[in-house]
Motif scaffolding. Structure first.
Motif, PDB file in Angstrom:
ATOM      1  N   THR A   1       0.828  -1.194   0.000  1.00 17.13           N
ATOM      2  CA  THR A   1       0.000   0.000   0.000  1.00 17.13           C
ATOM      3  C   THR A   1       0.867   1.250   0.000  1.00 17.13           C
ATOM      4  O   THR A   1       1.893   1.314   0.689  1.00 17.13           O
ATOM      5  N   SER A   2       0.458   2.255  -0.762  1.00 22.48           N
ATOM      6  CA  SER A   2       1.253   3.481  -0.869  1.00 22.48           C
ATOM      7  C   SER A   2       1.377   4.207   0.457  1.00 22.48           C
ATOM      8  O   SER A   2       2.277   5.033   0.634  1.00 22.48           O
ATOM      9  N   SER A   3       0.506   3.910   1.420  1.00 21.56           N
ATOM     10  CA  SER A   3       0.597   4.545   2.735  1.00 21.56           C
ATOM     11  C   SER A   3       1.863   4.151   3.481  1.00 21.56           C
ATOM     12  O   SER A   3       2.219   4.764   4.482  1.00 21.56           O
ATOM     13  N   MET A   4       2.549   3.111   2.996  1.00 17.91           N
ATOM     14  CA  MET A   4       3.782   2.666   3.646  1.00 17.91           C
ATOM     15  C   MET A   4       5.029   2.984   2.834  1.00 17.91           C
ATOM     16  O   MET A   4       6.101   2.442   3.093  1.00 17.91           O
ATOM     17  N   THR A   5       4.918   3.890   1.880  1.00 20.34           N
ATOM     18  CA  THR A   5       6.043   4.186   0.990  1.00 20.34           C
ATOM     19  C   THR A   5       7.302   4.574   1.751  1.00 20.34           C
ATOM     20  O   THR A   5       8.378   4.000   1.544  1.00 20.34           O
ATOM     21  N   GLU A   6       7.196   5.564   2.627  1.00 23.73           N
ATOM     22  CA  GLU A   6       8.386   6.075   3.302  1.00 23.73           C
ATOM     23  C   GLU A   6       8.970   5.063   4.285  1.00 23.73           C
ATOM     24  O   GLU A   6      10.187   4.832   4.317  1.00 23.73           O
ATOM     25  N   VAL A   7       8.109   4.450   5.099  1.00 21.70           N
ATOM     26  CA  VAL A   7       8.628   3.556   6.129  1.00 21.70           C
ATOM     27  C   VAL A   7       9.250   2.303   5.517  1.00 21.70           C
ATOM     28  O   VAL A   7      10.292   1.822   5.990  1.00 21.70           O
ATOM     29  N   LEU A   8       8.665   1.766   4.460  1.00 17.67           N
ATOM     30  CA  LEU A   8       9.261   0.573   3.859  1.00 17.67           C
ATOM     31  C   LEU A   8      10.586   0.888   3.184  1.00 17.67           C
ATOM     32  O   LEU A   8      11.471   0.034   3.111  1.00 17.67           O
ATOM     33  N   GLY A   9      10.746   2.118   2.722  1.00 22.07           N
ATOM     34  CA  GLY A   9      12.052   2.500   2.197  1.00 22.07           C
ATOM     35  C   GLY A   9      13.130   2.371   3.253  1.00 22.07           C
ATOM     36  O   GLY A   9      14.204   1.810   3.008  1.00 22.07           O
ATOM     37  N   GLU A  10      12.844   2.867   4.463  1.00 20.30           N
ATOM     38  CA  GLU A  10      13.834   2.777   5.539  1.00 20.30           C
ATOM     39  C   GLU A  10      13.960   1.353   6.063  1.00 20.30           C
ATOM     40  O   GLU A  10      15.054   0.899   6.430  1.00 20.30           O
TER      41      GLU A  10
ATOM     42  N   VAL B   1     -12.091   0.829  -1.252  1.00 21.91           N
ATOM     43  CA  VAL B   1     -10.697   0.869  -0.823  1.00 21.91           C
ATOM     44  C   VAL B   1     -10.638   0.990   0.703  1.00 21.91           C
ATOM     45  O   VAL B   1     -11.596   1.464   1.330  1.00 21.91           O
ATOM     46  N   PRO B   2      -9.540   0.545   1.322  1.00 20.04           N
ATOM     47  CA  PRO B   2      -9.474   0.525   2.785  1.00 20.04           C
ATOM     48  C   PRO B   2      -9.802   1.851   3.458  1.00 20.04           C
ATOM     49  O   PRO B   2     -10.646   1.907   4.372  1.00 20.04           O
ATOM     50  N   VAL B   3      -9.155   2.948   3.048  1.00 21.52           N
ATOM     51  CA  VAL B   3      -9.404   4.210   3.743  1.00 21.52           C
ATOM     52  C   VAL B   3     -10.862   4.640   3.572  1.00 21.52           C
ATOM     53  O   VAL B   3     -11.436   5.274   4.466  1.00 21.52           O
ATOM     54  N   GLY B   4     -11.477   4.275   2.454  1.00 21.84           N
ATOM     55  CA  GLY B   4     -12.885   4.587   2.255  1.00 21.84           C
ATOM     56  C   GLY B   4     -13.782   3.790   3.174  1.00 21.84           C
ATOM     57  O   GLY B   4     -14.769   4.325   3.726  1.00 21.84           O
TER      58      GLY B   4
ATOM     59  N   GLY C   1      -7.309   5.935  -2.826  1.00 16.84           N
ATOM     60  CA  GLY C   1      -6.546   5.626  -1.625  1.00 16.84           C
ATOM     61  C   GLY C   1      -6.295   6.865  -0.798  1.00 16.84           C
ATOM     62  O   GLY C   1      -6.612   7.999  -1.206  1.00 16.84           O
ATOM     63  N   ALA C   2      -5.691   6.667   0.379  1.00 13.48           N
ATOM     64  CA  ALA C   2      -5.451   7.779   1.292  1.00 13.48           C
ATOM     65  C   ALA C   2      -4.503   8.811   0.704  1.00 13.48           C
ATOM     66  O   ALA C   2      -4.685  10.022   0.883  1.00 13.48           O
ATOM     67  N   ARG C   3      -3.471   8.366  -0.019  1.00 12.02           N
ATOM     68  CA  ARG C   3      -2.530   9.319  -0.605  1.00 12.02           C
ATOM     69  C   ARG C   3      -3.216  10.173  -1.667  1.00 12.02           C
ATOM     70  O   ARG C   3      -2.898  11.352  -1.831  1.00 12.02           O
TER      71      ARG C   3
ATOM     72  N   VAL D   1      -3.464   8.749   9.815  1.00 11.61           N
ATOM     73  CA  VAL D   1      -2.575   9.678  10.520  1.00 11.61           C
ATOM     74  C   VAL D   1      -1.181   9.655   9.912  1.00 11.61           C
ATOM     75  O   VAL D   1      -0.537  10.698   9.744  1.00 11.61           O
ATOM     76  N   THR D   2      -0.697   8.476   9.555  1.00 11.37           N
ATOM     77  CA  THR D   2       0.654   8.380   9.002  1.00 11.37           C
ATOM     78  C   THR D   2       0.761   9.050   7.639  1.00 11.37           C
ATOM     79  O   THR D   2       1.814   9.582   7.282  1.00 11.37           O
ATOM     80  N   ASP D   3      -0.317   9.033   6.854  1.00  9.25           N
ATOM     81  CA  ASP D   3      -0.295   9.748   5.577  1.00  9.25           C
ATOM     82  C   ASP D   3      -0.196  11.243   5.823  1.00  9.25           C
ATOM     83  O   ASP D   3       0.551  11.950   5.138  1.00  9.25           O
TER      84      ASP D   3
END
Length: 259
Positions: A42-51, A147-150, A172-174, A192-194
């Protein structure tokens, strides 16, 4: 006219981001050399999965991780269409249920989250709570009901007893957040994380706990994976203290039940 979620989903498909990072455990690559795992997330985890990919590489240098990000329905469809993939990470359980026949092994909830109202910097429309989203003339965007956020958004509004006439539904949320950041909407409901990822480009109006919901982010191995052992090892690692510290850093909450 409200935007079509289908049209937005097609546009998002063309913009799907892929991030390639070295990673995974000693012994998984075998004599033939490194293994590459494709993680659809999910795009909501883009930044954290990078790290997380960087941290995983430091601990386990013999496998490479390729992260492909998109809306949850899109990445689940890619699994159903048997596109090469090893791990699926979605933003809710029902999406994982829909893809269940294409998954194998143990499903793990790797993180939890809640929702917030995203508004323009400084909250120019003076939105105070969910009830304000029903004000006439306010441009409100939400995730589509598929979609989940919906789905989470509709639960929140039902708990609050608020009826909102939104101007568009997003994939999606993004996508919701992007409309707010671009000034194309006055408010939107996102994870919240988005909202955290937006920095100063958006402000937050908190949703009280009594009206909020807990979002779950599960991960599972794809049945067609050609590297099932390596994929299972990565999914298991996502619930370890090292991974959870990084998830917490980006605002995700550690699941309370053992995974």
């Amino acid at each position: 006219m409200p935007d079509s979620p289908h049209r937005r989903r097609l546009r998002a498909s063309a913009l799907l981001a892929a991030l390639v990072l070295p990673a995974l455990g000693a012994g998984c690559g075998g004599p033939s050399g490194p293994v590459t795992l494709t993680v659809l997330a999910t795009s909501s985890m883009t930044e954290v999965l990078g790290e997380i990919g960087e941290a995983y590489h430091q601990q386990n240098p013999d496998v490479r991780l390729r992260f492909a990000f998109g809306g949850t329905p899109e990445i689940a469809d890619r699994v159903a269409e048997h596109e090469p993939a090893d791990v699926l990470v979605t933003a809710d359980g029902p999406s994982m249920d829909e893809a269940a026949e294409y998954l194998a092994g143990r499903r793990r909830v790797i993180a939890r989250d809640t929702l917030t109202i995203a508004v323009g910097p400084g909250n120019p429309r003076r939105i105070r709570d969910l009830r304000d989203l029903a004000r006439p003339g306010l441009r409100v965007v939400v995730g589509a009901g598929t979609v989940p956020v919906g789905r989470y958004t509709r639960q929140v509004l039902a708990k609050a007893g608020v009826t909102v006439r939104w101007s568009s539904e997003e994939i999606g949320a993004r996508a919701v957040l992007d409309r707010v950041r671009a000034g194309e909407a006055d408010a939107g409901i996102v994870f919240v994380t988005d909202l955290n990822s937006a920095g100063i480009a958006a402000s937050s109006v908190p949703i009280p706990a009594a009206q909020n919901v807990t979002a779950s982010f599960p991960a599972a191995v794809v049945r067609d994976s050609g590297h099932e052992d390596a994929a299972n090892a990565f999914v298991a690692w996502l619930v370890t203290p090292d991974a959870q510290r990084l998830l917490n850093k980006y605002g995700f909450v550690t699941p309370s039940a053992p995974q």
